[in-house]
Design a protein around this motif. Structure first.
Motif, PDB file in Angstrom:
ATOM      1  N   PHE A 160     -13.693   2.852  10.967  1.00 59.28           N
ATOM      2  CA  PHE A 160     -12.848   3.457   9.949  1.00 59.28           C
ATOM      3  C   PHE A 160     -11.931   2.452   9.265  1.00 59.28           C
ATOM      4  O   PHE A 160     -10.920   2.819   8.694  1.00 59.28           O
ATOM      5  N   GLU A 161     -12.294   1.190   9.287  1.00 59.96           N
ATOM      6  CA  GLU A 161     -11.479   0.158   8.648  1.00 59.96           C
ATOM      7  C   GLU A 161     -11.373   0.379   7.136  1.00 59.96           C
ATOM      8  O   GLU A 161     -10.447  -0.114   6.503  1.00 59.96           O
ATOM      9  N   GLY A 162     -12.300   1.118   6.560  1.00 61.23           N
ATOM     10  CA  GLY A 162     -12.252   1.419   5.137  1.00 61.23           C
ATOM     11  C   GLY A 162     -11.074   2.302   4.751  1.00 61.23           C
ATOM     12  O   GLY A 162     -10.788   2.478   3.576  1.00 61.23           O
ATOM     13  N   LEU A 163     -10.381   2.865   5.750  1.00 65.08           N
ATOM     14  CA  LEU A 163      -9.187   3.655   5.465  1.00 65.08           C
ATOM     15  C   LEU A 163      -8.010   2.767   5.084  1.00 65.08           C
ATOM     16  O   LEU A 163      -7.015   3.244   4.541  1.00 65.08           O
ATOM     17  N   LEU A 164      -8.126   1.480   5.379  1.00 65.75           N
ATOM     18  CA  LEU A 164      -7.034   0.537   5.134  1.00 65.75           C
ATOM     19  C   LEU A 164      -7.225  -0.173   3.805  1.00 65.75           C
ATOM     20  O   LEU A 164      -8.329  -0.569   3.460  1.00 65.75           O
ATOM     21  N   ALA A 165      -6.155  -0.336   3.087  1.00 58.08           N
ATOM     22  CA  ALA A 165      -6.177  -1.051   1.813  1.00 58.08           C
ATOM     23  C   ALA A 165      -5.118  -2.140   1.866  1.00 58.08           C
ATOM     24  O   ALA A 165      -4.230  -2.115   2.712  1.00 58.08           O
ATOM     25  N   SER A 166      -5.212  -3.067   0.954  1.00 60.48           N
ATOM     26  CA  SER A 166      -4.150  -4.058   0.844  1.00 60.48           C
ATOM     27  C   SER A 166      -2.885  -3.333   0.412  1.00 60.48           C
ATOM     28  O   SER A 166      -2.932  -2.470  -0.468  1.00 60.48           O
ATOM     29  N   PRO A 167      -1.743  -3.667   1.033  1.00 65.38           N
ATOM     30  CA  PRO A 167      -0.500  -2.988   0.653  1.00 65.38           C
ATOM     31  C   PRO A 167      -0.216  -3.143  -0.840  1.00 65.38           C
ATOM     32  O   PRO A 167      -0.503  -4.172  -1.443  1.00 65.38           O
ATOM     33  N   ASN A 168       0.335  -2.103  -1.405  1.00 63.65           N
ATOM     34  CA  ASN A 168       0.684  -2.082  -2.827  1.00 63.65           C
ATOM     35  C   ASN A 168       1.803  -3.095  -3.078  1.00 63.65           C
ATOM     36  O   ASN A 168       2.897  -2.954  -2.539  1.00 63.65           O
ATOM     37  N   PRO A 169       1.569  -4.117  -3.905  1.00 60.79           N
ATOM     38  CA  PRO A 169       2.595  -5.136  -4.133  1.00 60.79           C
ATOM     39  C   PRO A 169       3.796  -4.601  -4.912  1.00 60.79           C
ATOM     40  O   PRO A 169       4.860  -5.205  -4.904  1.00 60.79           O
ATOM     41  N   ASP A 170       3.651  -3.456  -5.577  1.00 58.68           N
ATOM     42  CA  ASP A 170       4.755  -2.872  -6.337  1.00 58.68           C
ATOM     43  C   ASP A 170       5.720  -2.093  -5.447  1.00 58.68           C
ATOM     44  O   ASP A 170       6.754  -1.633  -5.920  1.00 58.68           O
ATOM     45  N   ARG A 171       5.364  -1.920  -4.193  1.00 59.86           N
ATOM     46  CA  ARG A 171       6.230  -1.161  -3.286  1.00 59.86           C
ATOM     47  C   ARG A 171       6.639  -2.059  -2.127  1.00 59.86           C
ATOM     48  O   ARG A 171       5.806  -2.522  -1.352  1.00 59.86           O
ATOM     49  N   ALA A 172       7.918  -2.307  -2.010  1.00 64.21           N
ATOM     50  CA  ALA A 172       8.444  -3.157  -0.945  1.00 64.21           C
ATOM     51  C   ALA A 172       8.834  -2.303   0.257  1.00 64.21           C
ATOM     52  O   ALA A 172       9.343  -1.194   0.108  1.00 64.21           O
ATOM     53  N   CYS A 173       8.561  -2.819   1.444  1.00 65.49           N
ATOM     54  CA  CYS A 173       8.936  -2.134   2.674  1.00 65.49           C
ATOM     55  C   CYS A 173       9.928  -3.005   3.439  1.00 65.49           C
ATOM     56  O   CYS A 173       9.884  -4.234   3.343  1.00 65.49           O
ATOM     57  N   PRO A 174      10.807  -2.379   4.214  1.00 71.80           N
ATOM     58  CA  PRO A 174      11.730  -3.166   5.028  1.00 71.80           C
ATOM     59  C   PRO A 174      10.958  -3.990   6.054  1.00 71.80           C
ATOM     60  O   PRO A 174       9.856  -3.633   6.462  1.00 71.80           O
ATOM     61  N   GLN A 175      11.527  -5.080   6.458  1.00 67.08           N
ATOM     62  CA  GLN A 175      10.864  -5.983   7.395  1.00 67.08           C
ATOM     63  C   GLN A 175      11.220  -5.698   8.847  1.00 67.08           C
ATOM     64  O   GLN A 175      11.017  -6.552   9.700  1.00 67.08           O
ATOM     65  N   HIS A 176      11.728  -4.524   9.153  1.00 66.31           N
ATOM     66  CA  HIS A 176      12.067  -4.223  10.546  1.00 66.31           C
ATOM     67  C   HIS A 176      10.814  -3.787  11.314  1.00 66.31           C
ATOM     68  O   HIS A 176       9.871  -3.242  10.737  1.00 66.31           O
ATOM     69  N   PHE A 177      10.821  -4.046  12.632  1.00 65.18           N
ATOM     70  CA  PHE A 177       9.684  -3.718  13.481  1.00 65.18           C
ATOM     71  C   PHE A 177       9.970  -2.419  14.221  1.00 65.18           C
ATOM     72  O   PHE A 177      10.824  -2.347  15.099  1.00 65.18           O
ATOM     73  N   ASP A 178       9.293  -1.376  13.818  1.00 72.53           N
ATOM     74  CA  ASP A 178       9.384  -0.052  14.433  1.00 72.53           C
ATOM     75  C   ASP A 178       7.959   0.510  14.418  1.00 72.53           C
ATOM     76  O   ASP A 178       7.613   1.331  13.565  1.00 72.53           O
TER      77      ASP A 178
END
Length: 143
Positions: free
Chosen positions: A86-104
C-alpha cells in the motif's frame, strides 16, 4: 397414501437439495474478498500503539463497513495498492503546507484481507500534520 408420502418425500428432498445448492453457491464468489481494519494510533510500534481511532472497511463484493466514506476509501486503497503493498497511499508532502518539526509519532495501520490475500501494512509519520499532507488523497484514513 403411499403416493402422497412419496410426493412429500420427493418435495422434501428437492427442498434440501436446493438449500444445499444455495449454501454452496453462497460460499463461492466471483471476486476475492477485500475487508480490512484501518487504525490511527500514537507511537511508532504497532505492538505498543495507543489506538486513537479505528474503522472497518469491506470493498468486495461492495463498499461497506463502519468507515464514513466506504466508496471513496475503497477507491483510494485500490489505487494505492501497487505491487502487493500500500505504498501508493503515500505522496510527497505538499510543499505549500508547512508542518511543525516536533516529534509526536502517529502510525496508521491496515490489517485484514485484500484481494483474497492476508495483508498487514503500517506507516509511521513524525506527527499528525505530516500524516495529513503525506497521505495521497487522505480518504482511507479520514475517520
Amino acid at each position: 397414501m403411499l403416493r402422497r408420502s412419496a410426493a412429500i418425500s420427493a418435495a422434501a428432498l428437492l427442498c434440501l437439495a436446493g438449500a444445499a445448492g444455495t449454501a454452496e453457491a453462497g460460499s463461492t464468489s466471483l471476486y476475492a474478498p477485500s475487508a480490512v481494519v484501518l487504525s490511527i494510533g500514537k507511537g511508532t510500534d504497532s505492538g505498543a500503539l495507543t489506538v486513537l481511532r479505528a474503522t472497518t472497511l469491506s470493498c468486495m463484493p461492495g463498499p461497506s463497513g463502519t468507515h464514513p466514506a466506504p466508496e471513496a476509501a475503497c477507491a483510494e486503497l485500490k489505487a494505492g495498492f501497487a505491487g502487493g503493498g500500500f505504498e501508493g497511499l503515500l505522496a510527497s508532502p505538499n510543499p505549500d503546507r508547512a508542518c511543525p518539526q516536533h516529534f509526536d509519532p502517529v502510525t496508521v495501520t491496515l490489517d485484514g484481507v485484500w484481494e483474497g490475500t492476508r495483508t498487514s501494512w503500517q506507516y509511521t509519520f513524525s506527527n499528525a500534520c505530516v500524516m495529513g499532507v503525506t497521505l495521497n488523497g487522505g480518504e482511507a484514513f479520514a475517520f
